[in-house]
Design a protein around this motif. Structure first.
Motif, PDB file in Angstrom:
ATOM      1  N   THR A 211      53.143  51.989  44.094  1.00 45.98           N
ATOM      2  CA  THR A 211      52.731  51.241  42.911  1.00 45.98           C
ATOM      3  C   THR A 211      51.585  51.919  42.177  1.00 45.98           C
ATOM      4  O   THR A 211      50.590  52.332  42.790  1.00 45.98           O
ATOM      5  N   LEU A 212      51.711  52.031  40.862  1.00 49.86           N
ATOM      6  CA  LEU A 212      50.582  52.407  40.015  1.00 49.86           C
ATOM      7  C   LEU A 212      49.782  51.149  39.685  1.00 49.86           C
ATOM      8  O   LEU A 212      48.571  51.105  39.861  1.00 49.86           O
ATOM      9  N   PHE A 213      50.478  50.110  39.204  1.00 45.90           N
ATOM     10  CA  PHE A 213      49.873  48.797  38.990  1.00 45.90           C
ATOM     11  C   PHE A 213      50.991  47.780  38.797  1.00 45.90           C
ATOM     12  O   PHE A 213      52.153  48.142  38.586  1.00 45.90           O
ATOM     13  N   THR A 214      50.652  46.500  38.891  1.00 50.44           N
ATOM     14  CA  THR A 214      51.607  45.429  38.635  1.00 50.44           C
ATOM     15  C   THR A 214      51.044  44.504  37.565  1.00 50.44           C
ATOM     16  O   THR A 214      49.841  44.519  37.275  1.00 50.44           O
ATOM     17  N   ASP A 215      51.929  43.691  36.998  1.00 52.14           N
ATOM     18  CA  ASP A 215      51.449  42.755  35.981  1.00 52.14           C
ATOM     19  C   ASP A 215      50.505  41.714  36.584  1.00 52.14           C
ATOM     20  O   ASP A 215      49.581  41.237  35.918  1.00 52.14           O
TER      21      ASP A 215
END
Length: 341
Positions: A211-215
């Motif tokens: 993961t880079l980022f999630t909402d």
């Protein structure tokens, strides 16, 4: 729930023609009585909150009439706007655009969102040089469509991490069908892939990505999409709308409070009973609908977040619109005073 979504331009065109649209469910009711059959579009291999509500008996004398499967959220709410269906669901930002274009619709209950179990994430290959927002300049991100949930989240992420408008424009969004996103990432055709639900889980199980980022990292838990109905339908069929919205809200709470395997088994049974020649495999990956509000209650932040983003992006072209212009909890008896969880 996050399907291929149509462009803002198409939404604006549809909104412009709704004033002359004479079709809709209201015309099917005889002698001033309220409609009790609601036409809708479904999703292949999935069970929607209204379908669960009907199966649980929460819709009373209101019956759902499936007319086919939708290809996207904006297409679904377009169909509701023009009267081809009686309700439709989409990302709340798409609903804001529709409302800003003076479409005669109102959001009445939330139906999907992001929480710790169910969310949209942006993934890179292990060893990728993309480790931050600034590293995305000049890179390609695969999304299911432009102008919807993924784009809104990405651009919010970039702006909150200090990129200016010129730098944000250098981050290229590439439309990739969700089923092809993982393969495109592994083959190097894109640098980042937006993944969620089953496709995300399968990709992670195969390894080699992270993961880079999630909402949810960015915004916390939130309701991302709502069902809308036409305002004239609301006025002519208030009891039916209340039954529908409250039933959907009760179904959301049923699914929230039951063991996951119980919900999955119920979904599989519904899919088998409706006889659409579908595989039930997808339901084994279901974790939650991610709806933040009790009974699907809509909170102002579910829309103000995207109103602010659209204003900043110049998408609303100076049109003044507030969250209260877009939604109502009036018909949701399952919302417990409309308060969000």
């Amino acid at each position: 729930m996050r399907r291929v979504r149509a462009s803002w331009a198409v939404i604006a065109v549809v909104a412009a023609v709704t004033a002359t649209s004479g079709c809709g469910a209201a015309g099917r009711a005889a002698g001033g009585s309220e409609v009790t059959e609601l036409r809708y579009q479904g999703s292949v291999g999935q069970v929607t909150p209204p379908e669960l509500a009907q199966d649980l008996g929460y819709l009373g004398n209101v019956r759902l009439s499936w007319i086919g499967n939708t290809i996207s959220g904006p297409q679904d709410i377009q169909a509701a706007t023009t009267g081809d269906t009686d309700f439709g669901g989409a990302f709340n930002g798409a609903i804001v655009k529709l409302a800003a274009a003076k479409a005669p619709v109102k959001a009445v209950v939330g139906y999907y969102g992001s929480d710790k179990l169910t969310n949209m994430g942006f993934y890179v290959l292990d060893g990728s040089p993309v480790t931050s927002a600034r590293a995305l300049i000049g890179k390609k991100i695969g999304v299911n469509t432009l102008g919807a949930h993924a784009e809104a989240v990405i651009k919010t992420y970039l702006a909150r991490n200090g990129l200016n408008d010129a730098e944000i424009k250098q981050v290229e969004l590439v439309v990739v069908p969700p089923v092809n996103a993982e393969q495109s990432l592994r083959q190097g055709q894109i640098d980042v892939a937006a993944l969620s639900q089953t496709l995300r889980d399968k990709a992670l199980a195969r390894g080699g990505i992270h993961t880079l980022f999630t909402d949810v990292d960015l915004l916390g838990e939130f309701t991302a999409g709502s069902y809308v109905v036409r305002t004239d339908f609301l006025k002519k069929n208030p009891t039916t709308v209340r039954t529908f919205v409250t039933g959907v809200g009760k179904a959301i709470e049923w699914a929230r409070t039951q063991p996951r395997e119980v919900v999955q088994a119920r979904f599989a049974d519904i899919i088998r009973k409706r006889g659409r020649n579908e595989d039930t495999n997808l339901v084994t990956y279901w974790k939650s609908w991610g709806v933040a509000g009790t009974g699907g209650a809509i909170a102002e932040r579910d829309f103000t977040t995207w109103i602010e983003w659209l204003n900043a992006a110049g998408e609303l072209k100076g049109k003044q619109i507030t969250a209260k212009d877009v939604f109502t909890n009036e018909f949701n008896d399952a919302a417990r005073d409309g308060a969000a969880r």
